[in-house]
Design an enzyme around this catalytic site. Structure first.
Site, PDB file in Angstrom:
ATOM      1  N   LEU A 158      43.969  40.492  30.336  1.00  0.00           N
ATOM      2  CA  LEU A 158      43.523  39.412  31.232  1.00  0.00           C
ATOM      3  C   LEU A 158      43.604  40.236  32.720  1.00  0.00           C
ATOM      4  O   LEU A 158      44.706  41.110  32.771  1.00  0.00           O
ATOM      5  CB  LEU A 158      43.356  38.309  31.195  1.00  0.00           C
ATOM      6  CG  LEU A 158      43.881  37.253  30.145  1.00  0.00           C
ATOM      7  CD1 LEU A 158      44.356  36.266  30.047  1.00  0.00           C
ATOM      8  CD2 LEU A 158      41.692  37.071  29.887  1.00  0.00           C
ATOM      9  N   ASP A 159      42.988  40.956  34.245  1.00  0.00           N
ATOM     10  CA  ASP A 159      42.968  40.516  34.919  1.00  0.00           C
ATOM     11  C   ASP A 159      44.251  39.908  35.649  1.00  0.00           C
ATOM     12  O   ASP A 159      44.341  38.741  35.029  1.00  0.00           O
ATOM     13  CB  ASP A 159      42.049  40.433  36.032  1.00  0.00           C
ATOM     14  CG  ASP A 159      40.440  41.557  36.038  1.00  0.00           C
ATOM     15  OD1 ASP A 159      41.096  42.667  34.702  1.00  0.00           O
ATOM     16  OD2 ASP A 159      40.014  41.422  35.811  1.00  0.00           O
ATOM     17  N   ARG A 160      45.274  40.764  36.735  1.00  0.00           N
ATOM     18  CA  ARG A 160      46.374  40.045  36.900  1.00  0.00           C
ATOM     19  C   ARG A 160      45.879  39.289  37.537  1.00  0.00           C
ATOM     20  O   ARG A 160      46.918  38.124  37.490  1.00  0.00           O
ATOM     21  CB  ARG A 160      47.099  41.570  38.242  1.00  0.00           C
ATOM     22  CG  ARG A 160      47.940  40.176  38.845  1.00  0.00           C
ATOM     23  CD  ARG A 160      47.807  41.321  40.247  1.00  0.00           C
ATOM     24  NE  ARG A 160      48.225  42.463  40.200  1.00  0.00           N
ATOM     25  CZ  ARG A 160      49.753  42.705  40.464  1.00  0.00           C
ATOM     26  NH1 ARG A 160      50.494  41.865  40.313  1.00  0.00           N
ATOM     27  NH2 ARG A 160      50.784  43.721  40.658  1.00  0.00           N
ATOM     28  N   ARG A 214      32.913  38.877  36.533  1.00  0.00           N
ATOM     29  CA  ARG A 214      33.794  39.311  37.707  1.00  0.00           C
ATOM     30  C   ARG A 214      32.343  39.978  38.706  1.00  0.00           C
ATOM     31  O   ARG A 214      31.616  39.476  39.308  1.00  0.00           O
ATOM     32  CB  ARG A 214      34.811  39.996  38.159  1.00  0.00           C
ATOM     33  CG  ARG A 214      35.977  39.055  38.108  1.00  0.00           C
ATOM     34  CD  ARG A 214      37.756  39.974  38.081  1.00  0.00           C
ATOM     35  NE  ARG A 214      37.350  40.291  39.161  1.00  0.00           N
ATOM     36  CZ  ARG A 214      38.578  41.291  39.568  1.00  0.00           C
ATOM     37  NH1 ARG A 214      39.390  42.094  38.745  1.00  0.00           N
ATOM     38  NH2 ARG A 214      38.410  41.595  40.563  1.00  0.00           N
TER      39      ARG A 214
END
Length: 289
Positions: free
Chosen positions: A130-132, A231
Protein backbone atom coordinates in the site's frame (compact mmCIF):
# COMPACT_ATOMS: atom_id res chain seq x y z
CA UNK A 1 1.37 -18.33 19.99
CA UNK A 2 0.63 -19.45 23.58
CA UNK A 3 -3.12 -19.35 24.04
CA UNK A 4 -6.22 -21.13 25.33
CA UNK A 5 -9.26 -21.72 23.14
CA UNK A 6 -12.93 -22.06 24.09
CA UNK A 7 -15.98 -22.89 21.99
CA UNK A 8 -19.19 -20.90 22.54
CA UNK A 9 -22.09 -23.21 23.45
CA UNK A 10 -24.84 -20.59 23.55
CA UNK A 11 -25.16 -16.95 22.55
CA UNK A 12 -24.50 -14.18 25.02
CA UNK A 13 -22.17 -11.30 25.94
CA UNK A 14 -18.42 -11.79 25.71
CA UNK A 15 -17.62 -10.54 29.23
CA UNK A 16 -20.13 -12.91 30.84
CA UNK A 17 -18.69 -15.78 28.78
CA UNK A 18 -15.18 -14.95 30.04
CA UNK A 19 -16.36 -14.84 33.65
CA UNK A 20 -17.80 -18.32 33.11
CA UNK A 21 -14.74 -19.94 31.50
CA UNK A 22 -12.28 -18.20 33.86
CA UNK A 23 -13.89 -18.80 37.27
CA UNK A 24 -10.56 -18.59 39.11
CA UNK A 25 -9.61 -15.22 37.59
CA UNK A 26 -10.75 -12.00 39.25
CA UNK A 27 -13.33 -9.93 37.42
CA UNK A 28 -11.04 -6.90 37.15
CA UNK A 29 -8.30 -9.12 35.70
CA UNK A 30 -10.71 -10.46 33.08
CA UNK A 31 -11.71 -6.90 32.12
CA UNK A 32 -8.01 -6.01 31.82
CA UNK A 33 -7.47 -8.95 29.44
CA UNK A 34 -10.13 -7.49 27.16
CA UNK A 35 -8.66 -4.00 27.33
CA UNK A 36 -5.13 -5.26 26.54
CA UNK A 37 -6.31 -7.08 23.42
CA UNK A 38 -5.73 -10.59 24.81
CA UNK A 39 -9.14 -11.87 23.70
CA UNK A 40 -9.85 -12.98 20.13
CA UNK A 41 -13.20 -14.03 18.66
CA UNK A 42 -12.80 -16.18 15.54
CA UNK A 43 -9.15 -15.02 15.27
CA UNK A 44 -9.97 -11.29 15.49
CA UNK A 45 -9.16 -9.12 18.52
CA UNK A 46 -12.24 -8.01 20.43
CA UNK A 47 -12.19 -5.49 23.29
CA UNK A 48 -15.90 -4.71 23.79
CA UNK A 49 -17.42 -6.11 26.98
CA UNK A 50 -20.88 -6.39 25.43
CA UNK A 51 -19.75 -8.02 22.16
CA UNK A 52 -22.49 -10.51 21.20
CA UNK A 53 -21.25 -14.09 20.86
CA UNK A 54 -22.98 -16.65 18.65
CA UNK A 55 -23.10 -20.38 19.22
CA UNK A 56 -20.13 -22.16 17.65
CA UNK A 57 -17.74 -19.20 17.67
CA UNK A 58 -14.19 -19.68 18.94
CA UNK A 59 -12.87 -17.49 21.74
CA UNK A 60 -9.10 -17.42 22.19
CA UNK A 61 -7.26 -15.95 25.17
CA UNK A 62 -3.61 -15.19 24.46
CA UNK A 63 -0.93 -14.82 27.11
CA UNK A 64 -0.08 -11.32 28.26
CA UNK A 65 3.45 -11.52 26.83
CA UNK A 66 2.00 -11.86 23.34
CA UNK A 67 -0.41 -8.98 23.92
CA UNK A 68 2.49 -6.79 25.02
CA UNK A 69 4.39 -7.64 21.82
CA UNK A 70 1.43 -6.43 19.79
CA UNK A 71 1.28 -3.17 21.74
CA UNK A 72 4.80 -2.26 20.54
CA UNK A 73 3.53 -1.81 16.97
CA UNK A 74 3.15 1.80 15.80
CA UNK A 75 0.63 2.67 13.09
CA UNK A 76 -0.32 -1.00 12.79
CA UNK A 77 -2.87 -3.33 14.34
CA UNK A 78 -3.03 -7.07 13.71
CA UNK A 79 -6.36 -8.30 12.36
CA UNK A 80 -5.34 -11.94 11.95
CA UNK A 81 -2.30 -14.10 12.57
CA UNK A 82 -1.63 -17.80 12.04
CA UNK A 83 1.37 -19.96 11.15
CA UNK A 84 1.39 -18.78 7.52
CA UNK A 85 0.10 -15.20 7.25
CA UNK A 86 -0.40 -11.94 9.12
CA UNK A 87 -3.15 -9.50 8.12
CA UNK A 88 -2.81 -5.94 9.44
CA UNK A 89 -4.62 -2.62 9.41
CA UNK A 90 -2.03 0.01 8.38
CA UNK A 91 -2.33 3.69 9.20
CA UNK A 92 -1.86 6.48 6.68
CA UNK A 93 1.72 7.80 6.73
CA UNK A 94 3.43 4.45 7.37
CA UNK A 95 5.57 2.93 4.63
CA UNK A 96 4.90 -0.70 3.69
CA UNK A 97 8.57 -1.46 3.09
CA UNK A 98 11.88 0.39 3.34
CA UNK A 99 12.81 3.16 0.92
CA UNK A 100 16.08 5.10 0.52
CA UNK A 101 14.71 7.75 2.92
CA UNK A 102 13.04 5.46 5.49
CA UNK A 103 14.53 2.13 6.53
CA UNK A 104 13.34 1.55 10.10
CA UNK A 105 9.77 2.70 10.75
CA UNK A 106 7.98 0.57 8.16
CA UNK A 107 5.20 -1.99 8.41
CA UNK A 108 7.56 -4.73 7.21
CA UNK A 109 10.32 -3.85 9.70
CA UNK A 110 7.95 -3.64 12.64
CA UNK A 111 6.36 -6.99 11.85
CA UNK A 112 9.80 -8.56 11.35
CA UNK A 113 10.78 -7.41 14.85
CA UNK A 114 7.43 -8.59 16.20
CA UNK A 115 7.79 -12.19 14.97
CA UNK A 116 11.47 -12.35 15.94
CA UNK A 117 10.54 -11.64 19.56
CA UNK A 118 8.82 -15.01 19.58
CA UNK A 119 11.56 -16.83 17.66
CA UNK A 120 14.77 -15.18 16.29
CA UNK A 121 14.51 -17.38 13.20
CA UNK A 122 11.07 -16.07 12.20
CA UNK A 123 10.75 -13.82 9.16
CA UNK A 124 8.11 -11.73 7.35
CA UNK A 125 7.62 -11.48 3.57
CA UNK A 126 5.68 -8.75 1.80
CA UNK A 127 2.92 -10.02 -0.52
CA UNK A 128 1.58 -6.68 -1.82
CA UNK A 129 2.04 -3.02 -0.96
CA UNK A 130 0.00 0.00 0.00
CA UNK A 131 1.30 3.50 -0.69
CA UNK A 132 2.66 5.30 2.37
CA UNK A 133 -0.40 7.56 2.63
CA UNK A 134 -2.98 4.84 1.89
CA UNK A 135 -4.44 3.20 4.99
CA UNK A 136 -6.20 -0.12 5.46
CA UNK A 137 -5.93 -3.89 5.15
CA UNK A 138 -2.60 -5.42 4.13
CA UNK A 139 -1.38 -9.03 3.90
CA UNK A 140 2.05 -10.44 4.79
CA UNK A 141 3.45 -13.99 4.56
CA UNK A 142 5.52 -15.80 7.19
CA UNK A 143 7.56 -17.81 4.70
CA UNK A 144 8.95 -17.35 1.22
CA UNK A 145 6.96 -20.39 0.07
CA UNK A 146 3.66 -18.85 1.19
CA UNK A 147 4.60 -15.47 -0.31
CA UNK A 148 5.35 -17.01 -3.70
CA UNK A 149 2.19 -19.12 -3.61
CA UNK A 150 0.04 -16.07 -2.88
CA UNK A 151 1.70 -13.94 -5.53
CA UNK A 152 1.53 -16.62 -8.22
CA UNK A 153 -2.16 -17.32 -7.54
CA UNK A 154 -3.11 -13.72 -6.60
CA UNK A 155 -5.90 -13.33 -9.19
CA UNK A 156 -7.51 -16.61 -8.17
CA UNK A 157 -6.81 -16.34 -4.44
CA UNK A 158 -8.16 -12.82 -3.92
CA UNK A 159 -11.95 -12.93 -3.78
CA UNK A 160 -12.51 -9.24 -2.97
CA UNK A 161 -10.28 -6.19 -2.87
CA UNK A 162 -12.27 -3.05 -2.20
CA UNK A 163 -11.01 0.48 -1.60
CA UNK A 164 -12.84 3.61 -0.50
CA UNK A 165 -11.69 6.86 -2.11
CA UNK A 166 -12.66 10.45 -1.35
CA UNK A 167 -12.36 12.33 -4.65
CA UNK A 168 -12.77 15.93 -5.76
CA UNK A 169 -16.01 17.04 -7.40
CA UNK A 170 -19.23 15.21 -8.19
CA UNK A 171 -19.17 12.34 -10.66
CA UNK A 172 -21.75 12.43 -13.45
CA UNK A 173 -21.85 8.63 -13.75
CA UNK A 174 -22.81 6.66 -10.64
CA UNK A 175 -20.63 3.74 -11.68
CA UNK A 176 -18.15 2.84 -14.36
CA UNK A 177 -14.96 1.09 -15.43
CA UNK A 178 -11.65 2.78 -16.22
CA UNK A 179 -9.19 0.99 -18.48
CA UNK A 180 -5.75 2.11 -19.62
CA UNK A 181 -2.08 1.19 -19.77
CA UNK A 182 0.10 2.44 -16.91
CA UNK A 183 3.81 3.10 -17.15
CA UNK A 184 6.18 4.55 -14.55
CA UNK A 185 8.58 7.31 -15.60
CA UNK A 186 12.16 7.81 -14.44
CA UNK A 187 10.83 10.41 -11.98
CA UNK A 188 8.71 7.69 -10.26
CA UNK A 189 5.41 9.06 -11.55
CA UNK A 190 2.91 6.71 -13.21
CA UNK A 191 1.41 7.84 -16.53
CA UNK A 192 -1.78 6.56 -18.16
CA UNK A 193 -2.32 5.96 -21.86
CA UNK A 194 -4.90 4.33 -24.11
CA UNK A 195 -1.99 2.94 -26.14
CA UNK A 196 0.17 0.15 -24.75
CA UNK A 197 3.55 1.81 -25.28
CA UNK A 198 5.19 -0.70 -22.96
CA UNK A 199 2.75 -0.03 -20.15
CA UNK A 200 0.80 -2.52 -17.99
CA UNK A 201 -2.91 -3.06 -18.61
CA UNK A 202 -4.98 -1.72 -15.70
CA UNK A 203 -8.71 -2.02 -14.98
CA UNK A 204 -10.54 -0.18 -12.19
CA UNK A 205 -14.27 -0.43 -11.36
CA UNK A 206 -15.93 2.31 -9.32
CA UNK A 207 -19.32 3.10 -7.79
CA UNK A 208 -20.46 6.34 -6.15
CA UNK A 209 -21.47 5.91 -2.52
CA UNK A 210 -22.21 9.48 -1.42
CA UNK A 211 -21.63 13.07 -2.53
CA UNK A 212 -20.94 15.79 0.03
CA UNK A 213 -20.33 19.39 -1.00
CA UNK A 214 -17.48 19.36 -3.51
CA UNK A 215 -16.41 15.82 -2.73
CA UNK A 216 -17.59 12.30 -3.53
CA UNK A 217 -17.08 9.05 -1.65
CA UNK A 218 -16.40 6.26 -4.13
CA UNK A 219 -16.14 2.50 -3.73
CA UNK A 220 -13.37 1.09 -5.92
CA UNK A 221 -12.67 -2.51 -6.88
CA UNK A 222 -9.46 -3.52 -8.59
CA UNK A 223 -9.40 -6.01 -11.44
CA UNK A 224 -5.64 -5.46 -11.71
CA UNK A 225 -3.22 -4.21 -9.07
CA UNK A 226 -0.79 -1.77 -10.64
CA UNK A 227 1.29 0.83 -8.82
CA UNK A 228 -0.75 4.00 -8.09
CA UNK A 229 -3.59 2.54 -10.22
CA UNK A 230 -6.55 4.08 -8.38
CA UNK A 231 -4.82 7.43 -8.00
CA UNK A 232 -3.99 7.66 -11.71
CA UNK A 233 -7.39 6.41 -12.88
CA UNK A 234 -9.29 8.88 -10.70
CA UNK A 235 -7.21 11.66 -12.25
CA UNK A 236 -8.03 10.22 -15.70
CA UNK A 237 -11.75 10.83 -15.19
CA UNK A 238 -11.18 14.34 -13.81
CA UNK A 239 -11.78 13.52 -10.14
CA UNK A 240 -8.40 13.19 -8.41
CA UNK A 241 -8.23 11.74 -4.92
CA UNK A 242 -8.37 14.41 -2.22
CA UNK A 243 -4.90 15.26 -0.94
CA UNK A 244 -3.14 13.67 -3.92
CA UNK A 245 -1.21 16.63 -5.35
CA UNK A 246 1.02 14.21 -7.28
CA UNK A 247 -2.00 13.26 -9.40
CA UNK A 248 -3.95 16.48 -9.74
CA UNK A 249 -5.58 17.24 -6.38
CA UNK A 250 -5.79 20.89 -5.34
CA UNK A 251 -7.50 20.50 -1.95
CA UNK A 252 -6.82 18.54 1.24
CA UNK A 253 -9.49 19.18 3.89
CA UNK A 254 -8.79 15.83 5.63
CA UNK A 255 -5.01 16.41 5.92
CA UNK A 256 -4.14 13.03 4.36
CA UNK A 257 -4.59 11.07 1.15
CA UNK A 258 -8.25 10.15 0.67
CA UNK A 259 -7.63 6.48 -0.13
CA UNK A 260 -8.34 3.50 2.14
CA UNK A 261 -7.99 -0.27 1.58
CA UNK A 262 -11.38 -1.20 3.02
CA UNK A 263 -11.80 -4.94 2.39
CA UNK A 264 -9.47 -7.81 1.52
CA UNK A 265 -10.89 -11.32 1.11
CA UNK A 266 -8.74 -14.24 -0.01
CA UNK A 267 -8.35 -17.99 0.11
CA UNK A 268 -5.83 -19.11 2.71
CA UNK A 269 -2.70 -20.39 0.89
CA UNK A 270 -2.51 -23.57 2.97
CA UNK A 271 -6.05 -24.42 4.10
CA UNK A 272 -7.98 -23.00 1.15
CA UNK A 273 -10.44 -21.46 3.63
CA UNK A 274 -11.98 -18.11 2.61
CA UNK A 275 -10.93 -15.26 4.91
CA UNK A 276 -12.36 -11.74 4.82
CA UNK A 277 -11.01 -8.67 6.61
CA UNK A 278 -12.45 -5.19 6.81
CA UNK A 279 -10.99 -1.92 8.05
CA UNK A 280 -13.49 0.84 8.95
CA UNK A 281 -13.61 3.85 6.63
CA UNK A 282 -11.78 6.77 8.33
CA UNK A 283 -14.30 9.22 9.80
CA UNK A 284 -12.65 12.15 8.03
CA UNK A 285 -13.73 10.73 4.68
CA UNK A 286 -17.30 11.73 5.50
CA UNK A 287 -16.31 15.36 6.01
CA UNK A 288 -18.15 17.88 3.83
CA UNK A 289 -16.00 20.44 2.02
Amino acid sequence: MKSTEYRVQEQGELLLFLFEVLPDTGRNSVKSMLKRGQVLVDEQTETKHDFHLREGQKVTIIKNKVAKRKSTLTGLSILHEDDDVIVVDKSSGLLSIASPKEKQMTAHRQLMNYVKQQNPGNRIFIVHRLDRDTSGVMLFAKSEEVKERLQKTWKKSVEERTYIALVEGRLKQQEGTITSYLKESKSWKVHSSQKQNGGQHAVTHYQVLESKGNGTLVQVQLETGRKNQIRVHMQDIGHPIVGDDKYGSTVNPIQRLGLHAHILAFKHPKTGKSLRFESPVPKGFYKKF
